[in-house]
Structure formats: structure tokens, C-alpha cells
Design an enzyme around this catalytic site. Structure first.
Site, PDB file in Angstrom:
ATOM      1  N   ARG A 176       0.770  -1.202   0.175  1.00 24.67           N
ATOM      2  CA  ARG A 176       0.478  -0.064   0.300  1.00 24.67           C
ATOM      3  C   ARG A 176       0.889   1.143   0.018  1.00 24.67           C
ATOM      4  O   ARG A 176       0.232   2.178  -0.910  1.00 24.67           O
ATOM      5  CB  ARG A 176      -1.075   0.523   1.321  1.00 24.67           C
ATOM      6  CG  ARG A 176      -1.456   1.111   0.557  1.00 24.67           C
ATOM      7  CD  ARG A 176      -2.579   1.527   2.506  1.00 24.67           C
ATOM      8  NE  ARG A 176      -3.374   2.821   2.398  1.00 24.67           N
ATOM      9  CZ  ARG A 176      -4.861   3.014   3.420  1.00 24.67           C
ATOM     10  NH1 ARG A 176      -4.528   1.714   4.165  1.00 24.67           N
ATOM     11  NH2 ARG A 176      -4.955   3.781   3.727  1.00 24.67           N
TER      12      ARG A 176
ATOM     13  N   TYR B 162     -13.898  10.616  -2.349  1.00 24.00           N
ATOM     14  CA  TYR B 162     -12.665   9.305  -2.689  1.00 24.00           C
ATOM     15  C   TYR B 162     -13.310  10.628  -4.248  1.00 24.00           C
ATOM     16  O   TYR B 162     -12.162  10.387  -4.910  1.00 24.00           O
ATOM     17  CB  TYR B 162     -13.316   8.223  -3.164  1.00 24.00           C
ATOM     18  CG  TYR B 162     -12.839   7.267  -2.169  1.00 24.00           C
ATOM     19  CD1 TYR B 162     -11.775   7.238  -2.153  1.00 24.00           C
ATOM     20  CD2 TYR B 162     -13.765   6.803  -1.125  1.00 24.00           C
ATOM     21  CE1 TYR B 162     -11.068   5.894  -0.726  1.00 24.00           C
ATOM     22  CE2 TYR B 162     -13.456   6.251   0.361  1.00 24.00           C
ATOM     23  CZ  TYR B 162     -12.133   5.503  -0.262  1.00 24.00           C
ATOM     24  OH  TYR B 162     -11.788   4.812   0.770  1.00 24.00           O
TER      25      TYR B 162
ATOM     26  N   HIS C 267     -16.160   3.428  -4.272  1.00 22.87           N
ATOM     27  CA  HIS C 267     -15.539   4.806  -4.082  1.00 22.87           C
ATOM     28  C   HIS C 267     -15.466   5.939  -5.749  1.00 22.87           C
ATOM     29  O   HIS C 267     -15.222   6.747  -5.818  1.00 22.87           O
ATOM     30  CB  HIS C 267     -14.034   4.548  -3.926  1.00 22.87           C
ATOM     31  CG  HIS C 267     -13.496   4.047  -3.007  1.00 22.87           C
ATOM     32  ND1 HIS C 267     -12.480   3.005  -1.462  1.00 22.87           N
ATOM     33  CD2 HIS C 267     -14.742   3.216  -1.800  1.00 22.87           C
ATOM     34  CE1 HIS C 267     -12.322   3.346  -1.463  1.00 22.87           C
ATOM     35  NE2 HIS C 267     -13.612   2.855  -0.832  1.00 22.87           N
TER      36      HIS C 267
ATOM     37  N   CYS D 136     -19.131  -2.308   1.169  1.00 22.32           N
ATOM     38  CA  CYS D 136     -18.908  -0.648   1.356  1.00 22.32           C
ATOM     39  C   CYS D 136     -18.493  -0.231   2.626  1.00 22.32           C
ATOM     40  O   CYS D 136     -20.453  -0.387   2.742  1.00 22.32           O
ATOM     41  CB  CYS D 136     -18.819   0.543   0.406  1.00 22.32           C
ATOM     42  SG  CYS D 136     -16.873   2.078   1.017  1.00 22.32           S
TER      43      CYS D 136
ATOM     44  N   ASN E  62     -11.079  -4.397  -1.324  1.00 19.31           N
ATOM     45  CA  ASN E  62     -11.036  -3.251  -2.275  1.00 19.31           C
ATOM     46  C   ASN E  62      -9.634  -3.445  -3.301  1.00 19.31           C
ATOM     47  O   ASN E  62      -8.940  -3.753  -3.639  1.00 19.31           O
ATOM     48  CB  ASN E  62     -10.280  -2.001  -1.856  1.00 19.31           C
ATOM     49  CG  ASN E  62     -11.008  -0.947  -0.990  1.00 19.31           C
ATOM     50  OD1 ASN E  62     -12.422  -0.800  -1.129  1.00 19.31           O
ATOM     51  ND2 ASN E  62     -10.380  -0.659   0.473  1.00 19.31           N
TER      52      ASN E  62
END
Length: 421
Positions: A90, A244, A194, A164, A144
Site C-alpha cells: 500500500r 473519494y 468509491h 463498502c 478493495n
């Protein structure tokens, strides 16, 4: 009822456990299996999980295993919460795109594509194991990028619904501002995972009074601050975008901001270290306050509601989920995965009707759906050219030189996770 959580060693898991304990009448779990290859983390997390159940007098049994096949056997539902490559991967997703002047984020843009490429093959392998071991089990995907991963599962014929926590987070926040119970708040939630907007906030049900104008008039500053967006954006739109959308509506500002501070992954990694130390304390028998800063707020409530509807015999309920479009948004193909209100029951999720969308939203949804098509193709089939095309199609990238540079960086940073590279 037996549930399995693949990725059960996650620091998220105590949030899920707390919800299972509090909401045991809604979802009466007899056995909960935590599955994770990291045996050391699994031991810490499961110890706290058992103490939470004991404190709240939950009679369910919590077991652990590093063996996926054993863990999902006989499960009524399997919840996926994976992070392939961990926080280290990440951190890369959030940093190398900045070298090209593009946003670094783990679920959208180039970083989001990298996560999809790492994740889809792993999730599909797990899903095939579920199907071989227990073909009747529902798969609930919290991994995700949820939209792309859920589409991969559905296209492969799995019984899957994507989940989500964005919508349930808005529901809880709006309920607090309106001083009503969360169950009284119904969202006109439309978009992709998102990439969504709250077009209406209704009291009492889908046909209730739309109080969104009142919310924006009386609490616009608080809502905008929570989104980390300029109040003018919310006022001009007259709706509430997912936070987002900041990556789209204020891309250059976000890139400059990200270049001046440590990545979110670095912050979370430090938090996870502290959380795991807390989880090892035999006196701790509730989720710590620090966990709220980790992310995933209200994840447990959403998971309980979804699992209860898929597995129960009490009829259906309306929830925001990720599922096939099937004509709901007429400008998208039927097999696109959208995130909208849906009626959920034992047969799965059926989206509710959505009014015609303003081109301002429909255009961006169509663009990102095209990117997701290409992203899934790259995840399933591999190849530099497919990665490049997906990046070029993404509205946060869209320039040839950017896509070229990002393709090289993506492959270089993810080679160990890409079988074709």
C-alpha cells in the site's frame, strides 16, 4: 450459523467481532472461523475476539486456521478482507504515482490499479476453493477495490455481493445531524464503489421526505469539512459526494498535499503495530478507541445487516451494496458492477430503480466503468499493454506520457505479485 473471515488476522477484525457480539440477535453466529496465513497476528486477534465475545456473553465459538479449505468448509458465508502485500505494498501504491504528478491512493488511479492486479487472482483462487468446498456459501467482499473484485467474482459465477462502509458512514453521520435513529435515514446513493454521490437523504424510507437541502443549509460546513472539500463544491453540486471524489474534484491540490507528508500507509502501519500490542494484552476485552482511527467505521454493522439478509428467512431488506447493474443505469452494460440501494434477500441483491442521472455524474461513472473493464482484463490476463490501456483510460491519468511512466513503475514495484511480469 457458521461464518468464515478470510483475512481474519487483520487489525480491522475486532471491529467486526464487536458488531457480531452486539448484534447477535440479528445474526446468530454459532461458529466464527478466522482464516489468515499470518499465524502470529491470528493468535493476537483471535485472543481479543474471544474476550470480546465472553464479555458480551456471546455463546458463539471462535476458531482459527491458516488453511483456507478447512476454514471455509461448511460456512454459510465467507467474508473477504484481504490486503495482498500488506501495508508495504500500500505504501508503494501511495508514493510512486506521485513521481509522475498523479495521485497516489490505494483504490483509485494507478495505485488502485496496482492493488487490483495483485488482488483479483488471489481472491478468485480463494473463491474457487470456497466453491469446491462449499458451493452454497455466499461470498461477501470487503476487499478493495471492491467494484473490480466483486465483478471478477460475479463474472466467474460465484455467489458474491460487494460491501463498502461509505454509505453506512453517511447514514450514521446524517442521522446524528438530524437527531434521528439511523434506521430512519434512507440514502439515494448512486455510483460505483468509491465513486458515489448521495443525491437525496430521505426520512422514513425510500419514498420519504428528502431532507438533503435542509442538511446542506444547516450543516454544510460540517459536511464539507468531513469530506475535506471546499464548501463551494458541495453547494454547487447540491448533493454530497463520497470523500473519494476529492481525488477527482481537487486532484492537483491533493497531489501537492500528499507530497508534503508521510503516506497514509505509513500512518496505518504505525497504528497497526500499536493495535497488535494492545490486542496481546490479556486484560483487553473490548475494541480499543485507536481502532476508530484505523478506518472501516461501521463496517461491522454493514456486514451484519448484509449477512443477515443473505442468510436469514425473514424476507428482504434494502441496503447499499455492489452488484450487477442489470439495466439500473441504462448507460452502462448489464454486467457492470454498481454501488446503489438494492433489495437483498436469500437470492442475492436486486438494485432499486434510479432516476435519470445528470450527465455530470453519469459521464464520470461511464468513464470509470470503462477503466474498470480494462483493469479487470489486465488483472485476469496480464501484460504490459493491458496495464497501459487501463491507466490511459483512467480519468485521473489520461495522458500518454503519464500512462507510459506509470506502467513501468507499477510493474517494477509489483513484479513479485504479478505472475506474468
Amino acid at each position: 450459523m457458521k461464518l468464515a473471515v478470510v483475512g481474519g488476522g487483520s487489525t480491522y477484525t475486532p471491529e467486526l467481532i464487536d458488531g457480531f457480539a452486539r448484534l447477535r440477535d440479528t445474526l446468530p453466529i454459532e461458529e466464527l472461523v478466522l482464516v489468515d496465513p499470518a499465524a502470529d497476528r491470528l493468535e493476537l486477534v483471535s485472543g481479543l475476539a474471544r474476550r470480546i465475545f465472553a464479555k458480551q456473553d456471546h455463546a458463539g465459538k471462535i476458531t482459527t486456521t491458516t488453511d483456507i479449505d478447512a476454514g471455509v468448509a461448511d460456512a454459510d458465508a465467507v467474508l473477504l478482507q484481504l490486503r495482498v502485500g500488506g501495508q508495504a505494498a500500500r505504501n508503494q501504491d501511495e508514493t510512486w504515482p506521485l513521481e509522475c504528478g498523479c495521485v497516489g491512493q490505494e483504490t483509485t488511479g494507478a495505485g488502485g490499479l496496482a492493488k487490483a492486479l495483485r488482488t483479483v487472482p488471489v481472491v478468485l483462487d480463494i473463491a474457487e476453493r470456497v466453491r469446491r468446498t462449499n458451493p452454497d456459501a455466499w461470498i461477501i467482499d470487503f476487499t478493495n477495490p471492491v467494484g473490480i473484485v466483486t465483478r471478477a467474482l460475479l463474472q466467474a459465477g460465484h455467489k458474491a455481493v460487494g460491501l463498502c462502509n461509505v454509505a453506512i458512514g453517511f447514514q450514521r453521520k446524517f442521522a446524528r445531524l438530524l437527531e434521528v435513529e439511523p434506521g430512519q435515514v434512507h440514502l439515494d446513493h448512486v455510483g460505483l464503489n468509491h465513486l458515489s454521490w448521495e443525491l437525496g437523504v430521505r426520512l422514513g424510507g425510500p419514498d420519504g421526505e428528502n431532507v438533503l437541502p435542509k442538511l446542506l443549509a444547516e450543516h454544510g460546513d460540517a459536511i464539507a469539512d468531513d469530506l475535506r472539500m471546499d464548501r463551494r463544491i458541495v453547494d454547487r453540486l447540491g448533493v454530497v459526494p463520497s470523500y473519494y471524489l476529492r481525488y477527482f474534484y481537487a486532484h492537483d491540490e491533493v497531489v501537492r498535499e500528499l507530497g508534503t507528508k508521510p503516506s497514509r500507509a505509513a500512518e496505518v502501519a504505525a497504528m497497526e503495530k500499536e493495535l497488535l500490542e494492545m490486542y496481546g494484552d490479556p486484560a483487553l476485552d473490548e475494541k480499543p478507541e485507536l481502532l476508530a482511527k484505523r478506518g472501516g467505521a461501521f463496517y461491522s454493522e454493514a456486514a451484519v445487516d448484509l449477512a443477515a439478509s443473505l442468510l436469514g428467512d425473514g424476507g428482504s431488506s434494502v441496503q447499499v451494496v455492489n452488484t450487477y447493474n442489470n439495466g439500473t443505469l441504462p448507460f452502462l452494460p448489464d454486467d457492470a458492477v454498481i454501488e446503489v440501494q438494492a433489495r437483498v434477500g436469500r437470492d442475492g441483491a436486486t438494485p432499486l430503480a434510479v432516476p435519470a442521472l445528470d450527465p455530470l455524474y453519469a459521464g464520470l461513472i461511464a468513464n470509470v466503468t470503462a477503466y474498470e473493464d480494462l483493469a479487470l482484463e489486465a488483472a485476469l490476463r496480464g501484460g504490459r499493454d493491458r496495464v497501459f490501456k487501463a491507466l490511459l483510460a483512467h480519468p485521473l491519468i489520461g495522458q500518454f506520457d503519464y500512462a507510459e511512466g506509470l506502467t513501468d513503475r507499477l510493474i517494477a514495484h509489483n513484479r513479485e505479485h504479478l505472475a506474468w511480469a
